[in-house]
Design an enzyme around this catalytic site. Structure first.
Site, PDB file in Angstrom:
ATOM      1  N   ALA A  67       0.867  -1.182   0.000  1.00 54.01           N
ATOM      2  CA  ALA A  67       0.000   0.000   0.000  1.00 54.01           C
ATOM      3  C   ALA A  67       0.905   1.234   0.000  1.00 54.01           C
ATOM      4  O   ALA A  67       2.076   1.162   0.410  1.00 54.01           O
ATOM      5  CB  ALA A  67      -0.893  -0.023   1.229  1.00 54.01           C
ATOM      6  N   GLY A 112       0.648  -5.011   0.883  1.00 55.83           N
ATOM      7  CA  GLY A 112      -0.551  -5.071   0.034  1.00 55.83           C
ATOM      8  C   GLY A 112      -0.301  -5.786  -1.286  1.00 55.83           C
ATOM      9  O   GLY A 112      -1.239  -6.318  -1.894  1.00 55.83           O
ATOM     10  N   GLU A 115      -0.547  -9.383  -0.501  1.00 56.16           N
ATOM     11  CA  GLU A 115      -1.971  -9.624  -0.253  1.00 56.16           C
ATOM     12  C   GLU A 115      -2.750  -9.681  -1.571  1.00 56.16           C
ATOM     13  O   GLU A 115      -3.639 -10.523  -1.743  1.00 56.16           O
ATOM     14  CB  GLU A 115      -2.517  -8.529   0.679  1.00 56.16           C
ATOM     15  N   GLU A 135       4.859  -5.084   7.224  1.00 55.83           N
ATOM     16  CA  GLU A 135       4.140  -4.021   7.947  1.00 55.83           C
ATOM     17  C   GLU A 135       4.704  -3.799   9.345  1.00 55.83           C
ATOM     18  O   GLU A 135       4.650  -2.685   9.875  1.00 55.83           O
ATOM     19  CB  GLU A 135       2.638  -4.362   8.045  1.00 55.83           C
TER      20      GLU A 135
HETATM   21  N1  CAA Z   1       4.584   3.149  -0.902  1.00 56.74           N
HETATM   22  C1  CAA Z   1       4.982   4.311  -1.450  1.00 56.74           C
HETATM   23  N2  CAA Z   1       6.134   4.453  -2.145  1.00 56.74           N
HETATM   24  C2  CAA Z   1       6.896   3.355  -2.289  1.00 56.74           C
HETATM   25  C3  CAA Z   1       6.547   2.115  -1.749  1.00 56.74           C
HETATM   26  C4  CAA Z   1       5.311   2.014  -1.032  1.00 56.74           C
HETATM   27  N3  CAA Z   1       4.878   0.880  -0.505  1.00 56.74           N
HETATM   28  N4  CAA Z   1       7.514   1.220  -2.038  1.00 56.74           N
HETATM   29  C5  CAA Z   1       8.451   1.892  -2.750  1.00 56.74           C
HETATM   30  N5  CAA Z   1       8.076   3.172  -2.905  1.00 56.74           N
HETATM   31  C6  CAA Z   1       8.792   4.235  -3.609  1.00 56.74           C
HETATM   32  C7  CAA Z   1      10.021   4.712  -2.837  1.00 56.74           C
HETATM   33  O1  CAA Z   1       9.656   5.660  -1.859  1.00 56.74           O
HETATM   34  C8  CAA Z   1      10.864   5.277  -3.945  1.00 56.74           C
HETATM   35  O2  CAA Z   1      10.367   6.555  -4.280  1.00 56.74           O
HETATM   36  P1  CAA Z   1      11.428   7.769  -4.565  1.00 56.74           P
HETATM   37  O3  CAA Z   1      12.161   7.327  -5.810  1.00 56.74           O
HETATM   38  O4  CAA Z   1      10.535   8.951  -4.788  1.00 56.74           O
HETATM   39  O5  CAA Z   1      12.321   7.850  -3.376  1.00 56.74           O
HETATM   40  C9  CAA Z   1      10.565   4.367  -5.131  1.00 56.74           C
HETATM   41  O6  CAA Z   1       9.337   3.706  -4.821  1.00 56.74           O
HETATM   42  C10 CAA Z   1      11.643   3.301  -5.332  1.00 56.74           C
HETATM   43  O7  CAA Z   1      11.789   2.592  -4.120  1.00 56.74           O
HETATM   44  P2  CAA Z   1      13.223   2.426  -3.377  1.00 56.74           P
HETATM   45  O8  CAA Z   1      14.140   3.537  -3.735  1.00 56.74           O
HETATM   46  O9  CAA Z   1      12.952   2.212  -1.929  1.00 56.74           O
HETATM   47  O10 CAA Z   1      13.736   1.089  -4.077  1.00 56.74           O
HETATM   48  P3  CAA Z   1      14.723   0.003  -3.451  1.00 56.74           P
HETATM   49  O11 CAA Z   1      15.084  -0.909  -4.571  1.00 56.74           O
HETATM   50  O12 CAA Z   1      15.830   0.666  -2.701  1.00 56.74           O
HETATM   51  O13 CAA Z   1      13.840  -0.809  -2.388  1.00 56.74           O
HETATM   52  C11 CAA Z   1      11.870  -1.952  -1.602  1.00 56.74           C
HETATM   53  C12 CAA Z   1      12.735  -1.574  -2.821  1.00 56.74           C
HETATM   54  C13 CAA Z   1      12.629  -2.945  -0.703  1.00 56.74           C
HETATM   55  C14 CAA Z   1      10.614  -2.626  -2.148  1.00 56.74           C
HETATM   56  C15 CAA Z   1      11.533  -0.678  -0.811  1.00 56.74           C
HETATM   57  O14 CAA Z   1      11.009   0.300  -1.700  1.00 56.74           O
HETATM   58  C16 CAA Z   1      10.518  -0.882   0.270  1.00 56.74           C
HETATM   59  O15 CAA Z   1      10.850  -1.396   1.320  1.00 56.74           O
HETATM   60  N6  CAA Z   1       9.233  -0.483   0.035  1.00 56.74           N
HETATM   61  C17 CAA Z   1       8.202  -0.543   1.017  1.00 56.74           C
HETATM   62  C18 CAA Z   1       7.726  -1.971   1.214  1.00 56.74           C
HETATM   63  C19 CAA Z   1       6.657  -2.016   2.294  1.00 56.74           C
HETATM   64  O16 CAA Z   1       6.910  -1.720   3.440  1.00 56.74           O
HETATM   65  N7  CAA Z   1       5.439  -2.468   1.918  1.00 56.74           N
HETATM   66  C20 CAA Z   1       4.335  -2.575   2.824  1.00 56.74           C
HETATM   67  C21 CAA Z   1       3.542  -1.306   2.870  1.00 56.74           C
HETATM   68  S1  CAA Z   1       2.313  -1.336   4.148  1.00 56.74           S
HETATM   69  C22 CAA Z   1       1.009  -2.207   3.505  1.00 56.74           C
HETATM   70  O17 CAA Z   1       1.053  -2.694   2.402  1.00 56.74           O
HETATM   71  C23 CAA Z   1      -0.164  -2.322   4.409  1.00 56.74           C
HETATM   72  C24 CAA Z   1      -1.229  -3.244   3.961  1.00 56.74           C
HETATM   73  O18 CAA Z   1      -1.208  -4.426   4.203  1.00 56.74           O
HETATM   74  C25 CAA Z   1      -2.376  -2.720   3.258  1.00 56.74           C
END
Ligand code: CAA
Length: 259
Positions: A67, A112, A115, A135
């Site tokens: 998400a 998400g 999921e 999460e």
């Molecule tokens: N939401 C918003 N933006 C996101 C995102 C997310 N879930 N995942 C990645 N992005 C964005 C980053 O902020 C980044 O944006 P900028 O270029 O503007 O900085 C861009 O996508 C590229 O990401 P990274 O630079 O972080 O890429 P990376 O290769 O270094 O890392 C990754 C990849 C490990 C997937 C890392 O992006 C990450 O950890 N993302 C978040 C994963 C996460 O925590 N997901 C769960 C969200 S909570 C949820 O989903 C709740 C639910 O159950 C409904």
């Protein structure tokens, strides 16, 4: 209908592909994207030509990285509850869709995204796919069914380990957990998905609809009730032209031709 965050394209006879199209944020699901997925399901459900849906993510890096954290960071508790309820309802619609849904997981499937993948009937993954429910690292819980679907799919001890640690895992482990069906080199993922889709849509449409209902609804019922439902659906399948054709083809030693 024009979409901003997703693509919805026919890719073969009866086969549609929904692509989450926000590659700059690794296809993160914001509310607007969920709304568009919901509208796409509305369209597909009334389009009698749709026999199967593929879901994938734009680009080579991510299926869906979760998400949208930036959008979620602004939510109040009540808004977060509503966001979760809406996401859950959209994913539930995929599970209850009148057509099979295959997830083509082409990179990160986190939170998400994991999921969303788990709400698909089958998951085909590329060799670079990574799964997880991270999460815990954001100080929240899963919100689109991860705590429930992961537990049902991989069992309680492994689900709790993955949910407690937020550990990201690759395709070998995902295969071992029974979370995914097959792994392919990334360049072959769409073609392999199409191959499986074509095989499925060549079968009896009415049987596929009944089988999907049996498996999706039956797993939450006591076994006796689920078996009664199977008898009902078995009986119902004998009212379909496909039953007459399938059995006649067998007896006449020829391949069936289903409409
Ligand atoms: N939401 C918003 N933006 C996101 C995102 C997310 N879930 N995942 C990645 N992005 C964005 C980053 O902020 C980044 O944006 P900028 O270029 O503007 O900085 C861009 O996508 C590229 O990401 P990274 O630079 O972080 O890429 P990376 O290769 O270094 O890392 C990754 C990849 C490990 C997937 C890392 O992006 C990450 O950890 N993302 C978040 C994963 C996460 O925590 N997901 C769960 C969200 S909570 C949820 O989903 C709740 C639910 O159950 C409904």
């Amino acid at each position: 209908m024009g979409f901003k965050h997703i693509l919805l394209d026919p890719v073969d006879a009866g086969i549609m592909c929904l692509t989450i199209n926000r590659p700059k944020v690794l296809n993160a699901l914001n509310k607007a994207t969920l709304e568009e997925i919901n509208q796409a399901i509305d369209q597909l459900e009334v389009d009698n030509n749709t026999r199967l849906l593929l879901i994938t993510g734009a680009g080579e890096k991510a299926f869906v990285a979760g998400a949208d954290i930036e959008e979620m960071s602004q939510l109040s508790a009540l808004e977060a509850k509503a966001f979760s309820a809406f996401g859950l309802s959209v994913l539930r619609r995929l599970e209850n869709a009148s057509f099979p849904v295959i997830g083509l997981v082409n990179g990160f499937a986190l939170g998400g995204g994991c999921e969303l993948a788990m709400s698909c009937d089958l998951i085909l993954a590329s060799d670079n796919a990574k799964f997880g429910q991270p999460e815990i690292n954001l100080g929240i819980t899963p919100g689109f069914g991860g705590s429930q679907r992961l537990t049902r799919l991989v069992g309680r001890p492994m689900a709790l380990e993955l949910l407690y640690t937020g550990r990201i895992f690759g395709v070998e482990e995902a295969l071992g957990f029974g979370l995914i069906n097959y792994v392919y080199p990334q360049a072959q993922l769409m073609e392999k998905g199409l191959e499986m889709s074509r095989e499925i849509v060549s079968k009896s449409r009415s049987s596929i609809q009944l089988i999907k209902q049996l498996v999706q609804r039956g797993q939450d019922l006591p076994l006796d009730n689920a078996c009664i439902m199977e008898s009902d659906q078995f009986g119902l399948s004998f009212s379909s032209p496909d039953q007459a054709e399938g059995m006649a083809a067998f007896l006449e030693k020829r391949a069936p031709h289903f409409n």
